[in-house]
Write an enzyme that holds these catalytic residues in place. Structure first.
Site, PDB file in Angstrom:
ATOM      1  N   GLU A  54     -33.103  39.014  -2.928  1.00 47.68           N
ATOM      2  CA  GLU A  54     -33.276  40.470  -3.006  1.00 47.68           C
ATOM      3  C   GLU A  54     -34.344  40.957  -2.035  1.00 47.68           C
ATOM      4  O   GLU A  54     -35.476  40.472  -2.061  1.00 47.68           O
ATOM      5  CB  GLU A  54     -33.646  40.887  -4.426  1.00 47.68           C
ATOM      6  CG  GLU A  54     -33.760  42.389  -4.599  1.00 47.68           C
ATOM      7  CD  GLU A  54     -33.958  42.809  -6.045  1.00 47.68           C
ATOM      8  OE1 GLU A  54     -34.517  43.891  -6.272  1.00 47.68           O
ATOM      9  OE2 GLU A  54     -33.549  42.050  -6.937  1.00 47.68           O
ATOM     10  N   HIS A  78     -37.221  50.611  -0.272  1.00 45.79           N
ATOM     11  CA  HIS A  78     -36.116  49.667  -0.143  1.00 45.79           C
ATOM     12  C   HIS A  78     -35.291  49.888   1.121  1.00 45.79           C
ATOM     13  O   HIS A  78     -34.602  48.982   1.575  1.00 45.79           O
ATOM     14  CB  HIS A  78     -35.164  49.809  -1.348  1.00 45.79           C
ATOM     15  CG  HIS A  78     -35.569  48.997  -2.531  1.00 45.79           C
ATOM     16  ND1 HIS A  78     -35.406  47.631  -2.583  1.00 45.79           N
ATOM     17  CD2 HIS A  78     -36.120  49.352  -3.720  1.00 45.79           C
ATOM     18  CE1 HIS A  78     -35.837  47.181  -3.751  1.00 45.79           C
ATOM     19  NE2 HIS A  78     -36.284  48.209  -4.459  1.00 45.79           N
TER      20      HIS A  78
END
Length: 428
Positions: free
Chosen positions: A83, A381
């Site tokens: 991730e 992100h």
């Protein structure tokens, strides 16, 4: 060995340059370096002995989180995770803790529970006392099955007996063996002990033993971490540190009262813990199971962390949770990269490894709460997500940075957009 865990400009180096820097910093051997540099660090013949029906191996990115100072010791933290943002967030939050000394940790003894289920007992209260009256005999029998553990200072320490009078299958007793497993995760040890004492427990109670197995709710094997950050170290271009602290505490309170938020909040904590558990060859499913069960210990699913303000107005964060990790046995002993991870960490006990794990989880939690309390989670992100999209579109080498920059600048991070931009560039 003393190191500097800050790794300045590390992210701007190529993987080969990073490995060279780490090799010199940690004094890695040529063999250790080869494990990280070359594909296939886990030989197929070892993989075939670890699990069933093996046809190959599967790799994930192996990274180092920087800036960690734990109990005064500089540490680089090996993380295996797919991730984006996990390593970056943990490293940045660890950097923010450094002015106040980093993370302080502690832990309880490495005690695990083995459960022995006893059914068909007509007098469960009397049977419970019969087990407790013969506790010493039960403990002696359990300890006879692992002389090595005894010699290392571990072994069965106590028993508990729980009564369930009104189960759908009638009265039931569940006896717990409380076992100090030392530097093992402990599953095999406690399971063997439970098997050994089952006939004696049947004799003492007149009942029938069914299950004999460990509990993954390792609520006696706790690891703890604390951090403290002054408001000025949380200042950003858009927010004052005092505002950030209030936002973090509000976000934490949301998780403390609402299980829907707590599930995502705690997942963020495990974003930091699981990659370290995987990197060291430990059982991340056991850690996950224990963590979420522990989050329900008060009859309500809530946060594994707490966030407060001290008298000086500093943000203080704490975590306390089960951490059943081992340094011996299983993949920890057989996987070459798991062994390398332990050498990088320089840990001497399973308790120390557990303390490091919760420190990383606390850092990761702060990273998520800080982002949510300020610009929102997506902004942080975006650039990292854009790299994955660019790679999926086929960008390589110099194309990768160019494509990521274009998508982030336009705030348009989509697979079809990436493919169109790449075709345009290659056409030029």
């Amino acid at each position: 060995m003393s190191i500097d865990s800050r790794l300045p400009d590390f992210r701007n180096l190529s993987p080969a340059q990073r490995l060279e820097h780490v090799q010199q910093l940690l004094g890695l051997s040529a063999e250790d370096t080869a494990l990280l540099r070359d594909a296939g660090a886990l030989p197929l013949e070892i993989a075939d002995g670890m699990i069933e029906n093996v046809i190959g191996t599967f790799e994930l990115p192996y990274a180092l989180a920087s800036n960690f100072r734990i109990n005064g010791r500089e540490m680089l933290i090996p993380l295996v995770v797919e991730e984006p943002s996990v390593v970056a967030a943990a490293s940045f939050m660890a950097k923010l803790t450094r002015p106040a000394g980093g993370f302080q940790t502690s832990s309880s003894a490495p005690l695990m529970r083995a459960q022995v289920q006893i059914i068909g007992v007509s007098d469960p209260y009397n049977a419970r006392l019969s087990l407790l009256r013969n506790k010493d005999e039960i403990i002696t029998l359990a300890n006879s099955k692992d002389q090595l553990l005894n010699s290392l200072g571990g072994g069965c320490r106590d028993i508990e007996v729980h009564t369930f009078i009104d189960s759908p299958r009638g009265p039931m007793l569940v006896a717990h063996l409380i076992v100090d497993v030392r530097d093992a995760m402990g599953a095999n040890t406690v399971n063997t002990m439970a098997e050994a004492v089952a006939p004696l427990m049947e004799q003492l109670t007149g009942g029938k033993v069914r299950l004999r197995i460990l509990s993954n709710l390792a609520d006696l094997r706790l690891a703890r971490a604390q951090l403290r950050i002054a408001p000025e170290h949380l200042d950003t271009a858009e927010y004052k540190g005092t505002e950030v602290i209030e936002g973090v505490i509000d976000a934490y309170t949301f998780a403390a009262i609402d299980p829907y938020r707590a599930a995502t909040h705690n997942k963020g904590i495990m974003n930091g813990i699981d990659p370290l558990v995987v990197a060291t060859g430990n059982d991340w499913r056991a850690v996950e199971a224990g963590a979420h069960a522990y989050a329900c210990r008060n009859g309500h699913y809530g946060s594994l962390t707490t966030w407060e303000k001290d008298r000086q107005g500093h943000l203080v964060g704490t975590i306390e949770m089960p951490m059943p990790l081992g340094l011996v046995g299983g993949a920890t002993k057989t996987h070459p990269l798991a062994q390398l991870s332990l050498r990088i960490l320089g840990v001497k006990s399973a308790q120390e490894l557990g303390e490091i794990a919760v420190a990383v989880g606390l850092a990761q939690n702060l990273g998520a709460l800080r982002a949510l309390a300020t610009e929102g989670i997506q902004r942080g992100h975006m650039a990292l997500h854009a790299r994955n999209i660019a790679l999926s579109a086929g960008a390589r080498g110099d194309e990768l940075d160019w494509l990521v920059k274009r998508m982030v600048e336009t705030r348009d991070v989509r697979a079809d957009r990436a493919e169109a931009l790449l075709r345009e560039k290659r056409g030029q």
